[in-house]
Design an enzyme around this catalytic site. Sequence first.
Site, PDB file in Angstrom:
ATOM      1  N   ASP A 105      -7.907  -5.578   0.116  1.00  0.00           N
ATOM      2  CA  ASP A 105      -8.417  -6.481  -1.041  1.00  0.00           C
ATOM      3  C   ASP A 105      -8.018  -7.722  -0.853  1.00  0.00           C
ATOM      4  O   ASP A 105      -8.368  -8.775  -1.285  1.00  0.00           O
ATOM      5  CB  ASP A 105      -7.809  -6.005  -2.366  1.00  0.00           C
TER       6      ASP A 105
ATOM      7  N   HIS B 231       0.882  -1.201  -0.035  1.00  0.00           N
ATOM      8  CA  HIS B 231      -0.035   0.035   0.027  1.00  0.00           C
ATOM      9  C   HIS B 231       0.898   1.178  -0.014  1.00  0.00           C
ATOM     10  O   HIS B 231       1.951   1.235   0.695  1.00  0.00           O
ATOM     11  CB  HIS B 231      -0.979  -0.010   1.179  1.00  0.00           C
TER      12      HIS B 231
HETATM   13  N1  ACO Z   1       3.965  -7.669  -4.568  1.00  0.00           N
HETATM   14  C1  ACO Z   1       5.441  -7.812  -5.025  1.00  0.00           C
HETATM   15  N2  ACO Z   1       6.164  -6.546  -4.797  1.00  0.00           N
HETATM   16  C2  ACO Z   1       5.560  -5.531  -4.537  1.00  0.00           C
HETATM   17  C3  ACO Z   1       4.279  -5.361  -4.245  1.00  0.00           C
HETATM   18  C4  ACO Z   1       3.224  -6.637  -4.418  1.00  0.00           C
HETATM   19  N3  ACO Z   1       2.107  -6.535  -4.148  1.00  0.00           N
HETATM   20  N4  ACO Z   1       3.882  -4.072  -4.039  1.00  0.00           N
HETATM   21  C5  ACO Z   1       4.905  -3.322  -4.160  1.00  0.00           C
HETATM   22  N5  ACO Z   1       6.195  -4.183  -4.374  1.00  0.00           N
HETATM   23  C6  ACO Z   1       7.432  -3.919  -4.666  1.00  0.00           C
HETATM   24  C7  ACO Z   1       7.820  -3.315  -5.838  1.00  0.00           C
HETATM   25  O1  ACO Z   1       8.167  -3.759  -6.907  1.00  0.00           O
HETATM   26  C8  ACO Z   1       8.806  -1.909  -5.456  1.00  0.00           C
HETATM   27  O2  ACO Z   1       9.993  -3.028  -5.366  1.00  0.00           O
HETATM   28  P1  ACO Z   1      11.502  -2.247  -5.483  1.00  0.00           P
HETATM   29  O3  ACO Z   1      11.670  -1.159  -4.467  1.00  0.00           O
HETATM   30  O4  ACO Z   1      12.497  -3.496  -5.561  1.00  0.00           O
HETATM   31  O5  ACO Z   1      11.376  -1.516  -6.949  1.00  0.00           O
HETATM   32  C9  ACO Z   1       8.547  -2.085  -4.092  1.00  0.00           C
HETATM   33  O6  ACO Z   1       7.848  -2.839  -3.536  1.00  0.00           O
HETATM   34  C10 ACO Z   1       7.830  -0.468  -3.719  1.00  0.00           C
HETATM   35  O7  ACO Z   1       6.665  -0.639  -4.706  1.00  0.00           O
HETATM   36  P2  ACO Z   1       5.793   0.497  -5.405  1.00  0.00           P
HETATM   37  O8  ACO Z   1       5.231  -0.115  -6.881  1.00  0.00           O
HETATM   38  O9  ACO Z   1       6.927   1.657  -5.799  1.00  0.00           O
HETATM   39  O10 ACO Z   1       4.914   1.091  -4.429  1.00  0.00           O
HETATM   40  P3  ACO Z   1       3.773   2.086  -4.917  1.00  0.00           P
HETATM   41  O11 ACO Z   1       3.603   2.783  -3.503  1.00  0.00           O
HETATM   42  O12 ACO Z   1       3.770   2.706  -5.911  1.00  0.00           O
HETATM   43  O13 ACO Z   1       2.497   0.901  -4.995  1.00  0.00           O
HETATM   44  C11 ACO Z   1       0.597  -0.575  -4.746  1.00  0.00           C
HETATM   45  C12 ACO Z   1       1.439   0.679  -4.111  1.00  0.00           C
HETATM   46  C13 ACO Z   1      -0.122  -0.126  -5.938  1.00  0.00           C
HETATM   47  C14 ACO Z   1      -0.518  -0.741  -3.607  1.00  0.00           C
HETATM   48  C15 ACO Z   1       1.535  -1.626  -4.898  1.00  0.00           C
HETATM   49  O14 ACO Z   1       2.044  -2.232  -3.629  1.00  0.00           O
HETATM   50  C16 ACO Z   1       1.045  -2.822  -5.558  1.00  0.00           C
HETATM   51  O15 ACO Z   1       0.964  -2.823  -6.798  1.00  0.00           O
HETATM   52  N6  ACO Z   1       0.159  -4.209  -4.923  1.00  0.00           N
HETATM   53  C17 ACO Z   1      -0.618  -4.957  -5.467  1.00  0.00           C
HETATM   54  C18 ACO Z   1      -1.878  -4.381  -6.128  1.00  0.00           C
HETATM   55  C19 ACO Z   1      -2.916  -4.213  -4.856  1.00  0.00           C
HETATM   56  O16 ACO Z   1      -3.076  -5.005  -4.031  1.00  0.00           O
HETATM   57  N7  ACO Z   1      -3.364  -3.046  -5.047  1.00  0.00           N
HETATM   58  C20 ACO Z   1      -4.582  -2.571  -3.912  1.00  0.00           C
HETATM   59  C21 ACO Z   1      -4.276  -1.409  -3.226  1.00  0.00           C
HETATM   60  S1  ACO Z   1      -5.395  -1.041  -2.056  1.00  0.00           S
HETATM   61  C22 ACO Z   1      -6.466  -0.228  -2.691  1.00  0.00           C
HETATM   62  O17 ACO Z   1      -6.257   0.490  -3.664  1.00  0.00           O
HETATM   63  C23 ACO Z   1      -7.515  -0.484  -2.082  1.00  0.00           C
END
Ligand code: ACO
Length: 429
Positions: A363, A306
């Site tokens: 979720d 998140h």
């Molecule tokens: N699985 C694996 N790796 C992940 C995940 C995940 N679910 N989420 C983030 N990471 C990793 C990224 O690859 C990144 O790694 P790095 O530093 O080696 O490059 C690091 O964690 C940071 O991730 P970002 O994408 O920069 O984080 P951001 O804050 O932009 O994204 C998000 C947040 C979109 C929720 C992300 O965690 C994600 O894609 N999660 C999966 C989708 C999801 O569950 N979305 C629902 C969110 S809650 C909502 O909207 C109700």
Amino acid sequence: MNRTVEMIIDGKPIELPTVVGSEGEVGVDISSLRNKTGCITLDPGYGNTGACESAITFIDGETGILRYRGYDIAELAEKSTFIETAYLLIYGNLPTRPQLVEFSDVLTENQMLHEGMRFHFENFPPSAHPMAILSAMINAASSYHPNLITKREECFPFHAARLISQVRTIAAFSYRKAQGLPTIYPKSSLKYTANFLHMMFSPHPGEDCELKPEIVKALDLIFLLHADHEQNCSTSTVRMVASSRANLFASASAGVCALWGPLHGGANQAVLEMLEEIHQDGDDGTKFLNQVKNKSTHRRLMGFGHRVYKNFDPRAVILKQQCDKVLSQLHKSDPLLDIAKKLEDVALHDDYFISRKLYPNVDFYSGIIMRAIGIPLDMFTVMFAIGRMPGWIANYKEVMADSDSRIARPRQIYTGATQRAYTPLEARS
Ligand code: ACO
């Protein structure tokens, strides 16, 4: 006294004021930066940008706090209902009994769609995703209410109630249409969530489905937990559209589109698809997690991570407990729940997830509950949209009530070609 922040640009110091929120958060007010220095700030994804001041929802992502209008989400989940919480979000305080009765009455009075709207449903193909239907129909509904624009302030309470009430009717109608089932009209004697389940699952007009209290309560809780979440992607979209003075329905329709994406509200559908894939693969989650950690696969553990929560998502904690409760009340077991628990357990002890502060989000467990209730997969994000509607409306209201509100219009750092001369077609290679 508020602190000021000094910035030095090209050797010249400038002083910027700060704004301190009621929970002590500090924002550096950079609104004069460009005028004073010619520079702008660059923050792709807005991770460090406060786009507004808001009095609706407070989140402390480091300690896992979520409060609507000052009330803790766990307390609301235990003691309130979705409709009472909707009132709280929109009007700022918990309703008195007469206020709640009046609000519920307006919801009931506005539950029917304009009959002309039925013909719009006819033109969607059976394969249409319900989120596409939902956003289109909410926008279409605005055309039946011209006073959304002409009497915006005066009619706001009616339009807010109409939208909360009708989003549920539109959602149920779109499901029935996709299934080729006869439309079930809302029933005034039923409360909000029970009425929705009635429209979704009653076999025929005149033959009502059984409404199990534990199912009604579980879905009501899901709506409540989704009701607002400060400046997320869809709410920011609603505020941005509202800033142009677009009407409430048009702004909410844009919010539905933003919510649809798999990185936002669409994640609940993506979680279930992921769990089903793992299950069909005969994997217990180990192989899948290795793929996730091998970044070249570009796979993500859906329902994890998140932008704001870096410790735990309090909604996920409540939903995990609710998930166990609902499955036991319904005497169901679900292999996908076992896989989800295993994934969570392994991920919470794995350095990849620990070091990136990735925890289950709202979720991760909501989909398993919805599946147990009988909500089809492609309706999951629609459930999120129904729940989020009060939050979008509260944010819309806040934008409209702010006399200093300006059209949202970010800037950019241009990185394209500098000026060049037009090349005639015959001279191009
Ligand atoms: N699985 C694996 N790796 C992940 C995940 C995940 N679910 N989420 C983030 N990471 C990793 C990224 O690859 C990144 O790694 P790095 O530093 O080696 O490059 C690091 O964690 C940071 O991730 P970002 O994408 O920069 O984080 P951001 O804050 O932009 O994204 C998000 C947040 C979109 C929720 C992300 O965690 C994600 O894609 N999660 C999966 C989708 C999801 O569950 N979305 C629902 C969110 S809650 C909502 O909207 C109700």
